[in-house]
Design a protein around this motif. Structure first.
Motif, PDB file in Angstrom:
ATOM      1  N   ALA A 240       0.813  -1.218   0.000  1.00  0.00           N
ATOM      2  CA  ALA A 240       0.000   0.000   0.000  1.00  0.00           C
ATOM      3  C   ALA A 240       0.849   1.271   0.000  1.00  0.00           C
ATOM      4  O   ALA A 240       0.299   2.377  -0.073  1.00  0.00           O
ATOM      5  N   GLY A 241       2.179   1.106   0.107  1.00  0.00           N
ATOM      6  CA  GLY A 241       3.052   2.270   0.078  1.00  0.00           C
ATOM      7  C   GLY A 241       3.272   2.923   1.425  1.00  0.00           C
ATOM      8  O   GLY A 241       3.718   4.080   1.493  1.00  0.00           O
ATOM      9  N   VAL A 242       2.983   2.188   2.508  1.00  0.00           N
ATOM     10  CA  VAL A 242       3.165   2.750   3.854  1.00  0.00           C
ATOM     11  C   VAL A 242       4.636   3.006   4.151  1.00  0.00           C
ATOM     12  O   VAL A 242       4.997   4.001   4.795  1.00  0.00           O
ATOM     13  N   GLY A 243       5.522   2.114   3.715  1.00  0.00           N
ATOM     14  CA  GLY A 243       6.933   2.296   4.001  1.00  0.00           C
ATOM     15  C   GLY A 243       7.758   1.089   3.600  1.00  0.00           C
ATOM     16  O   GLY A 243       7.328   0.260   2.786  1.00  0.00           O
ATOM     17  N   ILE A 244       8.926   0.956   4.225  1.00  0.00           N
ATOM     18  CA  ILE A 244       9.867  -0.117   3.933  1.00  0.00           C
ATOM     19  C   ILE A 244       9.664  -1.248   4.916  1.00  0.00           C
ATOM     20  O   ILE A 244       9.554  -1.026   6.130  1.00  0.00           O
ATOM     21  N   SER A 245       9.636  -2.479   4.399  1.00  0.00           N
ATOM     22  CA  SER A 245       9.386  -3.650   5.237  1.00  0.00           C
ATOM     23  C   SER A 245      10.530  -4.652   5.110  1.00  0.00           C
ATOM     24  O   SER A 245      11.084  -4.845   4.026  1.00  0.00           O
ATOM     25  N   LEU A 246      10.890  -5.258   6.218  1.00  0.00           N
ATOM     26  CA  LEU A 246      11.868  -6.352   6.230  1.00  0.00           C
ATOM     27  C   LEU A 246      11.082  -7.655   6.135  1.00  0.00           C
ATOM     28  O   LEU A 246      10.335  -7.992   7.056  1.00  0.00           O
ATOM     29  N   GLN A 247      11.236  -8.377   5.043  1.00  0.00           N
ATOM     30  CA  GLN A 247      10.375  -9.528   4.766  1.00  0.00           C
ATOM     31  C   GLN A 247      11.188 -10.767   4.423  1.00  0.00           C
ATOM     32  O   GLN A 247      12.310 -10.677   3.910  1.00  0.00           O
ATOM     33  N   GLY A 248      10.583 -11.918   4.688  1.00  0.00           N
ATOM     34  CA  GLY A 248      11.132 -13.160   4.178  1.00  0.00           C
ATOM     35  C   GLY A 248      10.913 -13.199   2.675  1.00  0.00           C
ATOM     36  O   GLY A 248       9.841 -12.827   2.177  1.00  0.00           O
ATOM     37  N   GLU A 249      11.938 -13.628   1.927  1.00  0.00           N
ATOM     38  CA  GLU A 249      11.822 -13.649   0.471  1.00  0.00           C
ATOM     39  C   GLU A 249      10.639 -14.494   0.013  1.00  0.00           C
ATOM     40  O   GLU A 249       9.983 -14.196  -0.993  1.00  0.00           O
ATOM     41  N   TYR A 250      10.327 -15.554   0.776  1.00  0.00           N
ATOM     42  CA  TYR A 250       9.253 -16.462   0.391  1.00  0.00           C
ATOM     43  C   TYR A 250       7.911 -15.747   0.270  1.00  0.00           C
ATOM     44  O   TYR A 250       7.058 -16.128  -0.535  1.00  0.00           O
ATOM     45  N   ILE A 251       7.720 -14.686   1.056  1.00  0.00           N
ATOM     46  CA  ILE A 251       6.402 -14.052   1.106  1.00  0.00           C
ATOM     47  C   ILE A 251       6.236 -12.951   0.056  1.00  0.00           C
ATOM     48  O   ILE A 251       5.125 -12.582  -0.300  1.00  0.00           O
ATOM     49  N   VAL A 252       7.366 -12.407  -0.457  1.00  0.00           N
ATOM     50  CA  VAL A 252       7.272 -11.298  -1.418  1.00  0.00           C
ATOM     51  C   VAL A 252       7.863 -11.660  -2.785  1.00  0.00           C
ATOM     52  O   VAL A 252       7.980 -10.785  -3.646  1.00  0.00           O
ATOM     53  N   ALA A 253       8.229 -12.903  -2.993  1.00  0.00           N
ATOM     54  CA  ALA A 253       8.872 -13.293  -4.252  1.00  0.00           C
ATOM     55  C   ALA A 253       8.005 -12.928  -5.457  1.00  0.00           C
ATOM     56  O   ALA A 253       8.508 -12.365  -6.453  1.00  0.00           O
ATOM     57  N   ASP A 254       6.713 -13.234  -5.403  1.00  0.00           N
ATOM     58  CA  ASP A 254       5.830 -12.918  -6.534  1.00  0.00           C
ATOM     59  C   ASP A 254       5.698 -11.410  -6.717  1.00  0.00           C
ATOM     60  O   ASP A 254       5.629 -10.915  -7.864  1.00  0.00           O
ATOM     61  N   ASP A 255       5.648 -10.648  -5.618  1.00  0.00           N
ATOM     62  CA  ASP A 255       5.519  -9.191  -5.710  1.00  0.00           C
ATOM     63  C   ASP A 255       6.760  -8.577  -6.341  1.00  0.00           C
ATOM     64  O   ASP A 255       6.662  -7.599  -7.094  1.00  0.00           O
ATOM     65  N   LEU A 256       7.928  -9.146  -6.026  1.00  0.00           N
ATOM     66  CA  LEU A 256       9.174  -8.637  -6.622  1.00  0.00           C
ATOM     67  C   LEU A 256       9.215  -8.933  -8.117  1.00  0.00           C
ATOM     68  O   LEU A 256       9.651  -8.104  -8.921  1.00  0.00           O
ATOM     69  N   ARG A 257       8.756 -10.118  -8.514  1.00  0.00           N
ATOM     70  CA  ARG A 257       8.760 -10.472  -9.935  1.00  0.00           C
ATOM     71  C   ARG A 257       7.794  -9.594 -10.733  1.00  0.00           C
ATOM     72  O   ARG A 257       8.067  -9.226 -11.874  1.00  0.00           O
ATOM     73  N   SER A 258       6.665  -9.275 -10.114  1.00  0.00           N
ATOM     74  CA  SER A 258       5.657  -8.468 -10.818  1.00  0.00           C
ATOM     75  C   SER A 258       5.963  -6.974 -10.777  1.00  0.00           C
ATOM     76  O   SER A 258       5.352  -6.195 -11.518  1.00  0.00           O
ATOM     77  N   GLY A 259       6.885  -6.553  -9.916  1.00  0.00           N
ATOM     78  CA  GLY A 259       7.203  -5.134  -9.795  1.00  0.00           C
ATOM     79  C   GLY A 259       6.337  -4.392  -8.797  1.00  0.00           C
ATOM     80  O   GLY A 259       6.489  -3.174  -8.633  1.00  0.00           O
ATOM     81  N   LYS A 260       5.416  -5.074  -8.127  1.00  0.00           N
ATOM     82  CA  LYS A 260       4.600  -4.410  -7.113  1.00  0.00           C
ATOM     83  C   LYS A 260       5.463  -3.950  -5.928  1.00  0.00           C
ATOM     84  O   LYS A 260       5.138  -2.967  -5.260  1.00  0.00           O
ATOM     85  N   LEU A 261       6.544  -4.691  -5.682  1.00  0.00           N
ATOM     86  CA  LEU A 261       7.534  -4.304  -4.683  1.00  0.00           C
ATOM     87  C   LEU A 261       8.903  -4.350  -5.336  1.00  0.00           C
ATOM     88  O   LEU A 261       9.120  -5.108  -6.294  1.00  0.00           O
ATOM     89  N   VAL A 262       9.823  -3.572  -4.814  1.00  0.00           N
ATOM     90  CA  VAL A 262      11.207  -3.622  -5.286  1.00  0.00           C
ATOM     91  C   VAL A 262      12.117  -3.796  -4.084  1.00  0.00           C
ATOM     92  O   VAL A 262      11.798  -3.360  -2.964  1.00  0.00           O
ATOM     93  N   GLU A 263      13.255  -4.450  -4.320  1.00  0.00           N
ATOM     94  CA  GLU A 263      14.200  -4.663  -3.228  1.00  0.00           C
ATOM     95  C   GLU A 263      14.951  -3.364  -2.954  1.00  0.00           C
ATOM     96  O   GLU A 263      15.368  -2.663  -3.874  1.00  0.00           O
ATOM     97  N   VAL A 264      15.138  -3.087  -1.667  1.00  0.00           N
ATOM     98  CA  VAL A 264      15.826  -1.890  -1.214  1.00  0.00           C
ATOM     99  C   VAL A 264      17.194  -2.295  -0.643  1.00  0.00           C
ATOM    100  O   VAL A 264      17.304  -3.319   0.036  1.00  0.00           O
TER     101      VAL A 264
END
Length: 301
Positions: A240-264
């Protein structure tokens, strides 16, 4: 309890003699069936009648039948035989077949995303195994909760449990592009103090985020604008754009591939966590437990 009526080996032999005689209604044939002489069988039934306080058989020169008390006792003997057969079956080894019940405890998000699909595969492969799986991040006592196997993420505390590593959980920082468009510059982990951060409170280090790059080390104590004990809620906030999150790769892998999230800060490494199966000593002697341990270790979560 009246100890004279306890189910001692002698009393069980008397009940066996009675049950066989009650079915055959012939003492001579019943004696051959239980491998004793007719006189011994008669003494066993007489002892049982004395304990019961009444006759169990009506005997004449022409026929034999059960008294009402005998009929009632026969019903209970048949139930005892059924239970005894079930116990004998339970004590039989299942050869190497996976069967029986498995009680599992799994971390909430990681378990649902990484382990649950594998359990479904295992269940299809072993239809005689019944699986009872609980998904939450509580640290449970395997003895008190009667857990056969648990999955634990992170460094294991010293204990009497047996452990087998089945994978690694990599962590990374991520954020939605729309947050980063208007956020302050971010070149070094120390810059995170100027950013809006989302904290996952179940993280062992809490709000202390630690980074490494070659020989450089950084430890940053964030002041989160949002904190939650649910990884999916933290992901939703990042999306939702609230801020930066520290996440397990397993939970955001699809979001990173789709571009909804980017690695910081991709050049900075965040410590990964080992993933272990743990169980009580001896639990893996059960074929179903052993098969599931080997299955998950092979799949590498």
């Amino acid at each position: 309890m009246n100890r004279s009526n306890a189910l001692t080996p002698t009393r069980l032999r008397e009940l066996q003699a009675f049950a066989v005689a009650a079915h055959l209604l012939n003492f001579s044939r019943a004696a051959r069936e239980v491998n004793c002489t007719p006189s011994v069988l008669s003494r066993r039934i007489a002892a049982l009648e004395h304990a019961a306080g009444g006759m169990l058989f009506l005997r004449t020169t022409r026929r034999m039948s059960l008294t009402r008390r005998g009929e009632e006792l026969l019903v209970r003997c048949e139930r005892l035989e059924s239970v005894s057969a079930e116990i004998a079956q339970a004590l039989q080894p299942h050869a190497d077949a996976a069967a029986g019940s498995l009680c599992l405890h799994l971390p909430a998000s990681f378990g649902r995303i990484r382990i649950a699909p594998l359990l479904a595969h295992f269940a299809r492969r072993h239809p005689q195994v019944r699986i009872d799986a609980t998904y939450d991040d509580a640290y449970v006592d395997l003895v008190a909760q009667r857990i056969d196997l648990a999955v634990r993420v992170g460094k294991l505390a010293d204990s009497q449990l047996i452990a087998r590593r089945i994978g690694t959980m990599r962590r990374l920082l991520c954020a939605a592009p729309k947050y980063l468009q208007s956020a302050p510059r971010l070149d070094d982990p120390l810059d995170l103090k100027q950013h809006r951060c989302i904290a996952f409170t179940s993280l062992r280090t809490g709000t202390l985020w630690q980074f490494a790059r070659e020989r450089a080390r950084r430890s940053v104590r964030i002041a989160p604008v949002m904190a939650t004990n649910d990884a999916q809620a933290a992901r939703a906030a990042a999306l939702a754009g609230v801020g930066i999150s520290l996440q397990g790769e397993y939970i955001v892998a699809d979001d990173l591939r789709s571009g909804k999230l980017v690695e910081v800060l991709p050049d900075w490494r965040i410590a990964s966590s080992p993933v272990h199966l743990v169980w009580l000593p001896g639990a893996d002697r059960a074929p179903a437990v052993r098969r599931l341990i080997d299955f998950l270790a092979e799949k590498r979560v």
